[in-house]
Design an enzyme around this catalytic site. Structure first.
Site, short mmCIF file in Angstrom:
data_model
loop_
_atom_site.label_atom_id
_atom_site.label_comp_id
_atom_site.label_asym_id
_atom_site.label_seq_id
_atom_site.Cartn_x
_atom_site.Cartn_y
_atom_site.Cartn_z
CG ASP A 9 -0.22 -0.15 2.53
OD1 ASP A 9 1.02 -0.27 2.53
OD2 ASP A 9 -0.89 -0.16 3.60
CG HIS A 10 3.44 2.44 3.05
ND1 HIS A 10 2.41 1.70 3.55
CD2 HIS A 10 3.83 3.29 4.03
CE1 HIS A 10 2.17 2.09 4.80
NE2 HIS A 10 3.02 3.05 5.11
CG ASP A 40 2.20 1.46 9.35
OD1 ASP A 40 2.81 1.88 8.35
OD2 ASP A 40 1.34 2.14 9.93
NE ARG A 63 2.45 9.75 12.31
CZ ARG A 63 3.13 8.64 12.49
NH1 ARG A 63 3.89 8.17 11.52
NH2 ARG A 63 3.09 8.01 13.65
CB SER A 90 11.15 5.02 13.63
OG SER A 90 12.22 4.31 13.07
NE ARG A 95 13.29 4.47 10.16
CZ ARG A 95 13.32 5.82 10.08
NH1 ARG A 95 14.44 6.45 9.81
NH2 ARG A 95 12.23 6.53 10.25
FE1 SF4 Z 1 -0.65 4.46 4.98
FE2 SF4 Z 1 0.59 5.10 7.25
FE3 SF4 Z 1 -0.91 6.91 5.96
FE4 SF4 Z 1 -2.05 4.90 7.16
S1 SF4 Z 1 -0.85 6.55 8.14
S2 SF4 Z 1 -2.51 5.63 5.11
S3 SF4 Z 1 -0.60 3.24 6.83
S4 SF4 Z 1 0.99 5.97 5.25
#
Ligand code: SF4
Length: 755
Positions: A95-96, A160, A450, A644, A646
């Site tokens: 999805d990213h 995530d 965000r 993060s 990571r």
């Molecule tokens: Fe994708 Fe992260 Fe945005 Fe959700 S917050 S849509 S998982 S990039």
């Protein structure tokens, strides 16, 4: 069948006994969060009470979800573990890596061409190791998880931070780094500090223009971006029960924006409705049988102050629509006049250029249907869009159903762009500008989570405001940041004054969900014959080679960099354009520590090469040391590696030949990541010794051959003038972690144990 009903029934079978035992041990009624935590202990039935915010506890999560950007390194590592299958149900979601530009069909085609290598790799690894694979275009990880896998009372981890979205279906769902996910995939325990608990009591009822999004925007205002740190936020009260399951998901989703470990809601009828609507009646039936364990004990919600570390109360009947931002999700403004004044005072552009509806936060059927009711009114009342509008449906199931029910058609009648069922603009995958760095100042409104600078479009001058989907639609139609749809009139094409009525919508599709191809590929029962191919000359993927043990003798080591001040995982391994190399360790290692400030010249990516006396970039200099067979150390300040989780921030220095990281203090997850990669993560016993380290120093570990839990290590620091300092270093390695070091990495040890 995508979900595993037998696994869920297994969780419910043991839950009662474990919850009862936990209640007895803790000695008081339990919150829902405690019930889920205590029923997922790695050791099974609880035998001691844990201190919130203090004790580190081993858990056994029920499932794992990974998205395409983080799954690459996680799966590359898992391949090293020598296992034939993942130990717990796992899914990968593409999805990213899909850029939003021309609309779903063209954008998906382009992504399938640009990132085909990565998608093919993820698909073949998933097939080989028993992992469910969701193709590009199948949907956004957290919406797909909510629709298919989340279940009340369960525990999951995901690579995530918005994994927390599954709290909307009563889970404890937590975002982790790839290394943690690999441990659980390989059959190991997962460690977490037992969280503190924040209770949010919701009274009253949402109505009119107010949506679940406004609840979390309000909570963000109250708690700020740090207020939930180390805590689970548990929502309860009549207001919680009155909300839809996907609305609860929205609230839990943005728990990540207040730093919360996760958020959750008790099992109720909205969850049951959602489970049945998404063809999981057997999960609802099973949950109904253990209902009392899927919510807190009655006494807890009656006297929450006695059981939570903090309690907040919000009356939904008094809550109005909010607009949070710009640049931070906790800066709240009530829609309308308050925004006029604030925007003027802060010089925020009032004109809105784009409205974006979607992301894992707000892309459910309910979200799209409520926003479309506003779009339909614009058409009916003769209004023209003043801003552009973009839509990212959360999943193919939502998209297909919304298209069938005419919802997408309404947006299209307003010339909205329907982007792929993917993250798109939410993660900067938006081809809005050819040169984002020099793009003009502007405002956008979106229903995402965000909104920090550059997040959506790479333009530092874009002021992004977060709102509910219905408010986003109304503001995009009006084209003004300070538009208040409750009170303000708009002038239509005929010059008439018109007003919006309140949004309407459906919690669930009246004709049920439908989908043609949901994009899911089940793995083969026996994937042992599946070949995972990675091209030798690939720039995006690289199979990992097991790390060699560093050994019990480190002498003549050189200083790579003494980092000054803040050194987060972003300073150690930057994101942005480097994202494309997340599956290629050697290529991404070219960004190692390029953001860290050199304490000797206060410059970034400019360190002395002791072999030549010249200055160069950190990765280049480090590669010279590696070529010469010289080990190096990195020195850092307080809270080194915060940010993060990571694992790249540990794997990259390890790959390049750094042997030890010595700091005043570590962010815990980064310290653990260093240990997992078989490196030394040490702290100065005397913080002031940081000042003794000079640019040309050479280092000898004097007693590494006696590395043992609780025993300090001794480091001889040899300065160029011939003088020496001998300093003591602390560490937190236990026996198992020293075994990781001795074997070269935790994965090497797992592999050895398997063999
Ligand atoms: Fe994708 Fe992260 Fe945005 Fe959700 S917050 S849509 S998982 S990039």
């Amino acid at each position: 069948m995508a979900f595993d009903i037998e696994m869920i029934k297994g969780v419910y079978t043991t839950m009662g006994e474990r919850v009862n035992k936990a209640r007895e041990i803790v000695g008081k009624p339990l919150t829902l969060s405690e019930k889920i935590l205590y029923s997922h202990l790695w050791d099974g039935t609880p035998n001691k009470a844990f201190q919130r915010g203090k004790d580190y506890v081993d858990f056994a999560p029920d499932r794992i979800a990974c998205q395409d950007a983080t799954a690459q390194m996680a799966l590359l590592q898992f391949m090293q573990a020598g296992k034939s299958k993942v130990a717990v149900p796992t899914t990968v979601h593409c999805d990213h890596l899909i850029q939003a530009k021309d609309g779903a069909a063209a954008d998906l085609k382009n992504a399938n061409s640009v990132s085909s290598e990565v998608f093919n790799f993820l698909e073949s690894v998933s097939n080989k190791y028993g992992i469910g694979f969701w193709k590009p275009g199948a949907g956004i990880i957290h919406q797909v998880v909510l629709e298919n896998y989340a279940f009340p009372g369960g525990m999951m981890i995901g690579t995530d931070s918005h994994t927390v979205n599954a709290g909307g279906l009563g889970m404890v769902a937590i975002g982790v780094g790839g290394a943690d996910a690999v441990d659980v995939m390989a059959g190991m325990a997962w460690e977490l500090k037992f969280p503190k608990l924040i209770g949010v009591k919701l009274t009253g009822k949402l109505s009119g223009w107010t949506a679940p999004k406004d609840v979390i925007l309000k909570v963000a205002e109250i708690l700020t971006v740090k207020g939930g740190t180390g805590a689970i936020v548990e929502y309860f009260g009549p207001g919680a029960i009155s909300m839809s399951c996907t609305g609860k998901g929205t609230i839990c989703n943005m728990g990540a924006e207040i730093g919360a470990t996760t958020s959750t809601f008790g099992y109720d009828e909205s969850m049951e409705r959602y489970l049945r609507a998404t063809e999981r009646a057997d999960v609802a039936d099973a949950a109904n049988k253990v209902k009392e364990h899927l919510t807190a004990d009655a006494e807890v919600y009656a006297n929450p102050e006695q059981y939570f570390d903090q309690v907040i109360e919000i009356n939904l009947s008094e809550l109005g629509p909010l607009l949070n931002g710009p640049f931070t999700p906790d800066l709240s403004t009530t829609v309308g006049k308050a925004m006029t004044e604030k925007a003027k005072a802060n010089d925020w552009p009032i004109k809105v250029e784009w409205g974006l509806i979607g992301s894992c936060t707000n892309s459910s059927y309910e979200d799209l249907s409520r926003a479309s009711s506003i779009a339909q009114q614009a058409i009916d009342k003769g209004l023209k869009m003043k801003a552009e509008l973009g839509i990212n449906p959360g999943s193919e199931q939502v998209r297909y159903t919304a298209e069938r029910d005419g919802i997408l058609g309404i947006f299209e009648n307003l010339d909205a762009k329907i982007f792929t069922n993917a993250c798109g603009p939410c993660i900067g995958q938006w081809a809005r500008y050819s040169d984002p760095k020099n793009a003009p100042k502007n405002s956008i409104v979106h229903s995402f989570n965000r909104n920090f600078a550059k997040r959506a479009d790479g333009n530092p001058n874009t002021h992004a405001f977060v709102a509910s989907p219905e408010i986003t639609a109304a503001i995009a139609i009006a084209g003004r940041l300070d538009f208040n749809p409750l009170t303000d009139k708009l002038i239509n094409e005929n010059g008439e004054e018109v007003m919006f009525d309140e949004p309407t919508g459906w919690e669930l599709p009246p004709k049920g969900f439908a989908v043609d191809d949901n994009g899911y590929l089940a793995p083969e029962a026996d994937g042992s014959h599946v070949q995972v191919s990675v091209k030798d000359d690939s720039e995006r993927l690289q199979l990992l080679t097991p790390f060699e043990p560093i050994g019990d003798s480190i002498t003549g080591a050189k200083l790579l960099i003494k980092a000054f001040g803040k050194c987060t995982t972003d300073h150690i391994s930057m994101a942005g354009p480097w994202l494309r190399f997340r599956g290629h360790l050697d290529n991404i290692a070219n960004n190692t520590l390029i953001g860290a400030v050199n304490a000797f010249n206060k410059k970034t990516n400019f360190v002395k090469n002791q072999l030549t006396g010249d200055y160069g970039g950190v990765p280049d200099v480090q590669r010279e040391y590696k070529k010469a067979g010289i080990k190096t150390i990195v020195v850092g300040d307080h809270n080194y590696g915060e940010g993060s989780s990571r694992e790249h921030a540990a794997m990259q220095p390890r790959h390049l030949g750094v042997a030890a990281v010595i700091v005043k203090s570590f962010a815990r997850i980064h310290e653990t990541n260093l240990k997992k990669q078989g490196m030394l993560g040490l702290t100065f016993a005397n913080e002031a010794d940081y000042d003794l380290i000079q640019e040309d120093d050479t280092f000898n570990f004097l007693d590494l051959n006696a590395f043992a839990p609780g025993k300090q290590l001794t480091l001889e620091v040899v300065h160029t003038n011939g003088t020496k300092d001998t300093i003591k270093l602390n560490h937190t390695y236990n026996d198992a972690q020293i075994a990781w070091y001795n074997e070269g990495s935790a994965l090497n040890l797992i592999k050895k144990q398997n063999a």
